[in-house]
Design an enzyme around this catalytic site. Structure first.
Site, short mmCIF file in Angstrom:
data_model
loop_
_atom_site.label_atom_id
_atom_site.label_comp_id
_atom_site.label_asym_id
_atom_site.label_seq_id
_atom_site.Cartn_x
_atom_site.Cartn_y
_atom_site.Cartn_z
N HIS A 65 88.44 8.63 67.24
CA HIS A 65 87.53 8.62 68.39
C HIS A 65 87.73 9.88 69.25
CE1 HIS A 65 87.93 3.98 68.06
NE2 HIS A 65 86.71 4.27 67.67
N LYS A 109 82.09 -10.78 70.79
CA LYS A 109 83.18 -10.17 70.03
C LYS A 109 84.52 -10.51 70.64
CE LYS A 109 82.95 -5.89 67.39
NZ LYS A 109 82.56 -4.49 67.41
N ARG A 128 82.08 7.91 59.18
CA ARG A 128 83.23 8.01 58.28
C ARG A 128 82.73 7.92 56.84
NH1 ARG A 128 86.31 3.44 61.51
NH2 ARG A 128 84.11 2.93 61.71
N SER A 138 90.15 1.26 64.36
CA SER A 138 90.95 0.48 65.31
C SER A 138 91.56 -0.73 64.61
CB SER A 138 90.07 0.00 66.47
OG SER A 138 89.50 1.10 67.13
P1 ADP Z 1 81.98 -0.22 67.15
O1 ADP Z 1 82.33 -1.59 67.62
O2 ADP Z 1 80.70 0.34 67.71
O3 ADP Z 1 82.11 -0.01 65.67
P2 ADP Z 1 84.23 1.54 67.34
O4 ADP Z 1 85.12 1.74 68.53
O5 ADP Z 1 84.86 0.99 66.13
O6 ADP Z 1 83.08 0.66 67.89
O7 ADP Z 1 83.55 2.90 66.96
C1 ADP Z 1 82.74 3.65 67.85
C2 ADP Z 1 82.17 4.86 67.14
O8 ADP Z 1 83.23 5.69 66.67
C3 ADP Z 1 81.33 4.56 65.91
O9 ADP Z 1 80.29 5.51 65.83
C4 ADP Z 1 82.31 4.76 64.76
O10 ADP Z 1 81.65 5.09 63.57
C5 ADP Z 1 83.11 5.93 65.29
N1 ADP Z 1 84.44 6.02 64.70
C6 ADP Z 1 85.35 5.04 64.61
N2 ADP Z 1 86.48 5.48 63.99
C7 ADP Z 1 86.27 6.79 63.71
C8 ADP Z 1 87.02 7.81 63.05
N3 ADP Z 1 88.22 7.56 62.53
N4 ADP Z 1 86.48 9.04 62.93
C9 ADP Z 1 85.25 9.29 63.42
N5 ADP Z 1 84.46 8.38 64.04
C10 ADP Z 1 84.95 7.14 64.18
#
Ligand code: ADP
Length: 163
Positions: free
Chosen positions: A18, A42, A92, A131
């Site tokens: 992130h 959620k 990803r 996460s």
């Molecule tokens: P959500 O509940 O929307 O999936 P996340 O916090 O998991 O929330 O992810 C938010 C954004 O960050 C999404 O666009 C996701 O694809 C991106 N993201 C999550 N992990 C990574 C990573 N390791 N590298 C790049 N982008 C990521």
């Protein structure tokens, strides 16, 4: 017109993946708002306030054009309120693609304003980082220092003790 982008997500907790997307976005747009989502359906490890705090802590040297906020409900409504027209998403592996496409196309249909979704590819080292993975490793007492900022490791360990 100022180009204001929103990077929305659960950030439960924020990972180095992130942070990479945030840093790169601040170089692309006039202003970037990291928007921590509270979705009533959620189950999160961290509360909304905690997730927001962890985002702020994890970004060690925030640039002047970065803001951290939170929202409930539809992203497009939050964006209208903030004057933002760009959605930033991180992509990803292929597995992200279908969901992200659905989200982007749907946002376009329901948005009261004209918005554009911009995808940034995950950096190689973060390609398989999520996460959920961090939580899985933490629960099993593994080393998460490769995956999250050191500033938030303590908070993650404390949360484990509460569980
Ligand atoms: P959500 O509940 O929307 O999936 P996340 O916090 O998991 O929330 O992810 C938010 C954004 O960050 C999404 O666009 C996701 O694809 C991106 N993201 C999550 N992990 C990574 C990573 N390791 N590298 C790049 N982008 C990521």
């Amino acid at each position: 017109m100022e180009k204001i982008a929103v990077y929305a997500g659960s950030f439960d907790p924020i990972t180095k993946g992130h942070i990479d997307i945030i840093k790169r976005s601040t170089k692309l747009f006039d202003k970037v708002i990291v928007a921590v989502l509270n979705n009533g359906n959620k189950k999160y490890w961290f509360s909304l306030e905690e997730r927001k705090e962890l985002v702020k802590k994890a970004i060690k040297e925030p640039t002047g054009n970065l803001e951290v906020d939170s929202f409930e409900g539809l992203l497009v409504n939050f964006m209208e309120k903030k004057g933002a027209t760009i959605v930033v998403r991180g992509l990803r592996a292929v597995s992200d693609y279908e969901y992200e496409l659905q989200l982007a196309l749907t946002n376009n249909v329901i948005a009261p304003i004209e918005i554009e979704t911009v995808f940034l590819t995950a950096s190689r080292e973060n390609l398989y980082l999520s996460s959920s993975l961090v939580k899985e490793i933490a629960v099993n007492n593994g080393d998460i220092s490769e995956f999250v900022s050191e500033e938030i490791i303590e908070a993650i360990k404390n949360k484990l003790n509460d569980k």
